[in-house]
Motif scaffolding. Structure first.
Motif, PDB file in Angstrom:
ATOM      1  N   ASP A   1      33.180  43.608  30.197  1.00  0.00           N
ATOM      2  CA  ASP A   1      34.618  43.773  29.960  1.00  0.00           C
ATOM      3  C   ASP A   1      35.421  43.781  31.251  1.00  0.00           C
ATOM      4  N   GLY A   2      34.841  44.239  32.365  1.00  0.00           N
ATOM      5  CA  GLY A   2      35.471  44.050  33.663  1.00  0.00           C
ATOM      6  C   GLY A   2      36.078  45.220  34.400  1.00  0.00           C
ATOM      7  N   PRO A   3      36.576  46.298  33.733  1.00  0.00           N
ATOM      8  CA  PRO A   3      37.205  47.375  34.518  1.00  0.00           C
ATOM      9  C   PRO A   3      36.263  47.971  35.560  1.00  0.00           C
ATOM     10  N   ALA A   4      36.685  47.903  36.824  1.00  0.00           N
ATOM     11  CA  ALA A   4      35.844  48.396  37.917  1.00  0.00           C
ATOM     12  C   ALA A   4      35.637  49.899  37.806  1.00  0.00           C
ATOM     13  N   PHE A   5      34.411  50.333  38.082  1.00  0.00           N
ATOM     14  CA  PHE A   5      33.996  51.737  38.089  1.00  0.00           C
ATOM     15  C   PHE A   5      33.925  52.352  36.683  1.00  0.00           C
ATOM     16  N   ILE A   6      34.218  51.541  35.670  1.00  0.00           N
ATOM     17  CA  ILE A   6      34.088  52.014  34.288  1.00  0.00           C
ATOM     18  C   ILE A   6      33.017  51.213  33.570  1.00  0.00           C
ATOM     19  N   ASN A   7      33.187  49.895  33.551  1.00  0.00           N
ATOM     20  CA  ASN A   7      32.192  49.025  32.925  1.00  0.00           C
ATOM     21  C   ASN A   7      31.246  48.383  33.929  1.00  0.00           C
ATOM     22  N   GLN A   8      31.638  48.360  35.191  1.00  0.00           N
ATOM     23  CA  GLN A   8      30.789  47.721  36.190  1.00  0.00           C
ATOM     24  C   GLN A   8      31.179  48.193  37.581  1.00  0.00           C
ATOM     25  N   CYS A   9      30.269  47.985  38.527  1.00  0.00           N
ATOM     26  CA  CYS A   9      30.627  48.138  39.928  1.00  0.00           C
ATOM     27  C   CYS A   9      31.379  46.877  40.357  1.00  0.00           C
ATOM     28  N   PRO A  10      32.301  46.993  41.290  1.00  0.00           N
ATOM     29  CA  PRO A  10      32.996  45.789  41.770  1.00  0.00           C
ATOM     30  C   PRO A  10      32.016  44.788  42.377  1.00  0.00           C
ATOM     31  N   ILE A  11      32.407  43.527  42.310  1.00  0.00           N
ATOM     32  CA  ILE A  11      31.640  42.461  42.951  1.00  0.00           C
ATOM     33  C   ILE A  11      32.010  42.460  44.428  1.00  0.00           C
ATOM     34  N   SER A  12      31.045  42.553  45.290  1.00  0.00           N
ATOM     35  CA  SER A  12      31.341  42.595  46.724  1.00  0.00           C
ATOM     36  C   SER A  12      31.417  41.181  47.285  1.00  0.00           C
ATOM     37  N   PRO A  13      32.137  40.993  48.387  1.00  0.00           N
ATOM     38  CA  PRO A  13      32.261  39.662  48.993  1.00  0.00           C
ATOM     39  C   PRO A  13      30.901  39.063  49.317  1.00  0.00           C
ATOM     40  N   GLY A  14      30.759  37.772  49.058  1.00  0.00           N
ATOM     41  CA  GLY A  14      29.498  37.096  49.302  1.00  0.00           C
ATOM     42  C   GLY A  14      28.537  37.176  48.131  1.00  0.00           C
ATOM     43  N   HIS A  15      28.968  37.799  47.034  1.00  0.00           N
ATOM     44  CA  HIS A  15      28.110  37.935  45.862  1.00  0.00           C
ATOM     45  C   HIS A  15      28.809  37.364  44.630  1.00  0.00           C
ATOM     46  N   SER A  16      28.054  37.281  43.533  1.00  0.00           N
ATOM     47  CA  SER A  16      28.605  36.745  42.289  1.00  0.00           C
ATOM     48  C   SER A  16      28.161  37.609  41.127  1.00  0.00           C
TER      49      SER A  16
ATOM     50  N   VAL B   1      32.479  35.168  21.553  1.00  0.00           N
ATOM     51  CA  VAL B   1      33.755  35.453  20.875  1.00  0.00           C
ATOM     52  C   VAL B   1      33.601  34.996  19.420  1.00  0.00           C
ATOM     53  N   PRO B   2      32.941  35.835  18.597  1.00  0.00           N
ATOM     54  CA  PRO B   2      32.586  35.383  17.247  1.00  0.00           C
ATOM     55  C   PRO B   2      33.730  35.351  16.244  1.00  0.00           C
ATOM     56  N   ASN B   3      34.656  36.285  16.337  1.00  0.00           N
ATOM     57  CA  ASN B   3      35.659  36.429  15.272  1.00  0.00           C
ATOM     58  C   ASN B   3      37.077  36.552  15.797  1.00  0.00           C
ATOM     59  N   GLN B   4      37.349  35.970  16.949  1.00  0.00           N
ATOM     60  CA  GLN B   4      38.691  36.021  17.503  1.00  0.00           C
ATOM     61  C   GLN B   4      39.164  34.620  17.868  1.00  0.00           C
ATOM     62  N   ALA B   5      40.470  34.422  17.745  1.00  0.00           N
ATOM     63  CA  ALA B   5      41.115  33.191  18.194  1.00  0.00           C
ATOM     64  C   ALA B   5      42.550  33.535  18.544  1.00  0.00           C
ATOM     65  N   GLY B   6      43.129  32.765  19.456  1.00  0.00           N
ATOM     66  CA  GLY B   6      44.509  33.026  19.841  1.00  0.00           C
ATOM     67  C   GLY B   6      44.697  32.920  21.339  1.00  0.00           C
ATOM     68  N   THR B   7      45.686  33.651  21.832  1.00  0.00           N
ATOM     69  CA  THR B   7      46.120  33.550  23.226  1.00  0.00           C
ATOM     70  C   THR B   7      45.762  34.825  23.974  1.00  0.00           C
ATOM     71  N   PHE B   8      45.056  34.673  25.072  1.00  0.00           N
ATOM     72  CA  PHE B   8      44.560  35.802  25.854  1.00  0.00           C
ATOM     73  C   PHE B   8      44.836  35.511  27.336  1.00  0.00           C
ATOM     74  N   TRP B   9      44.286  36.331  28.217  1.00  0.00           N
ATOM     75  CA  TRP B   9      44.392  36.037  29.653  1.00  0.00           C
ATOM     76  C   TRP B   9      43.313  36.807  30.386  1.00  0.00           C
ATOM     77  N   TYR B  10      43.136  36.508  31.655  1.00  0.00           N
ATOM     78  CA  TYR B  10      42.153  37.214  32.475  1.00  0.00           C
ATOM     79  C   TYR B  10      42.822  37.630  33.777  1.00  0.00           C
ATOM     80  N   HIS B  11      42.303  38.706  34.362  1.00  0.00           N
ATOM     81  CA  HIS B  11      42.905  39.210  35.604  1.00  0.00           C
ATOM     82  C   HIS B  11      41.946  40.166  36.293  1.00  0.00           C
ATOM     83  N   SER B  12      42.162  40.345  37.578  1.00  0.00           N
ATOM     84  CA  SER B  12      41.405  41.359  38.306  1.00  0.00           C
ATOM     85  C   SER B  12      41.637  42.712  37.660  1.00  0.00           C
ATOM     86  N   HIS B  13      40.565  43.498  37.589  1.00  0.00           N
ATOM     87  CA  HIS B  13      40.712  44.867  37.088  1.00  0.00           C
ATOM     88  C   HIS B  13      40.265  45.858  38.154  1.00  0.00           C
ATOM     89  N   LEU B  14      40.626  45.546  39.397  1.00  0.00           N
ATOM     90  CA  LEU B  14      40.383  46.453  40.516  1.00  0.00           C
ATOM     91  C   LEU B  14      41.727  46.758  41.174  1.00  0.00           C
TER      92      LEU B  14
END
Length: 326
Positions: free
Chosen positions: A131-146, A153-166
């Motif tokens: 899901d992406g929220p740093a320190f809640i769902n994951q540790c942040p990705i550090s530079p030089g890593h991936s 997405v089984p039952n959703q359709a429509g308009t969404f977006w993505y963004h940094s969560h740090l």
């Protein structure tokens, strides 16, 4: 005519395709009805609009790096995704399996260099780790890593977006639209066109990086599809949206704002809202709508007006207000 109260942003100046005497909002884009013959100024604007970044997904690399960008006539370093800001449109169909590999190549010390990405609006049933929220769902990705975000997405359709969560990192450019198409869309009979070119993003932009700027800054400009104008750059290029007279368009409006909301409208055109935040809605025709940070609307626009240039307006509740002087 009815209006929707909810969410919006703005900022801009008079573009070269604007007809003499038209007023404009401080930040705006130009809405064009296609004509068989075009003026030289209009041809330039359309050529600029044609340089659209192709959509990616459902499997893709998202390479994060720092680069100088000039979205409103002022150049500053920003966070870009695959070399662009806003980030590229990600698309897929309902039921798709997404594998989005985020590669952190950030180096600018005036901005955050670690990162995480939130896929805004997705339920992530069984994959909350993606899901992406740093320190809640994951540790942040550090530079030089991936980090591979692997989710369905089984039952959703429509308009969404993505963004940094740090922290406030997405205010420096790490944000982009995300669309899930529904092959069985119940509103499909209401429109003729729904593609990469009918996504409209709204964003606030700042002259200083979030980490070094004021604690509660006011935006320097409003960007529509990544372009806008500020008080000192009324000559800057604006985005152009091209339509063909007689066709009906499903526009997907995404507020990627960090702070302000916007009053959004298109001169001399009504909008029939058919989706709100990834949920189909009963069609409602309005002449303007308010859109807040992170909100999304799909609306159908009937290009039934005389062939001409029409302003697309997004007026923020804070920052540079109104459209006087371009």
């Amino acid at each position: 005519m009815r209006r929707i109260k909810g969410a919006c942003h703005s900022g801009c100046s008079r573009p070269s395709v604007c007809e003499p005497g038209l007023s404009c909002l401080l930040f705006f884009a130009v809405f064009l009805a296609m004509a068989g013959l075009r003026s030289p100024a209009l041809a330039v604007a359309l050529a600029f609009a044609a340089a659209t970044i192709a959509a990616i997904g459902p499997k893709a690399d998202l390479v994060l790096s720092n680069a100088d960008i000039t979205p409103d006539g002022f150049t500053r370093n920003a966070v870009v995704v695959n070399g662009v800001a806003p980030g590229p449109l990600i698309t897929g169909n309902r039921g798709d399996h997404f594998q989005l590999n985020v590669i952190d190549n950030l180096t600018n010390h005036t901005m955050l260099k670690a990162t995480s990405i939130h896929w805004h609006g997705f339920f992530q049933a069984g994959t909350n780790w993606a899901d992406g929220p740093a320190f809640i769902n994951q540790c942040p990705i550090s530079p030089g890593h991936s980090f591979l975000y692997d989710f369905h997405v089984p039952n959703q359709a429509g308009t969404f977006w993505y963004h940094s969560h740090l922290s406030t990192q997405y205010c420096d450019g790490l944000r982009g639209p995300f669309v899930i198409y529904d092959p069985d869309d119940p509103h499909a009979h209401l429109y003729d066109v729904d593609n990469d070119d009918t996504v409209i993003t709204l964003a606030d932009w700042y002259r200083l990086a979030a980490k070094v700027g004021a604690k509660f800054p006011l935006s320097s400009s409003t960007l529509i599809n990544g372009r806008g104008r500020s008080n000192g750059t009324v000559w800057a290029d604006l985005a152009v949206i091209e339509v063909e007279q007689g066709k009906r368009y499903r526009f997907r409006l995404v507020s990627m704002s960090c702070d302000p909301n916007y009053m959004f409208s298109i001169d001399e055109h009504d909008m029939t809202v058919i989706e709100v935040d990834g949920v189909n809605s009963k069609p409602l025709t309005v002449d303007s709508l308010q859109i807040f940070a992170a909100q999304r609307y799909s609306f159908v626009l009937d290009a039934n007006q005389p062939v001409d240039n029409y302003w697309v307006r997004a007026d923020p509740n804070a920052g540079i207000l109104g459209f006087e002087g371009g």
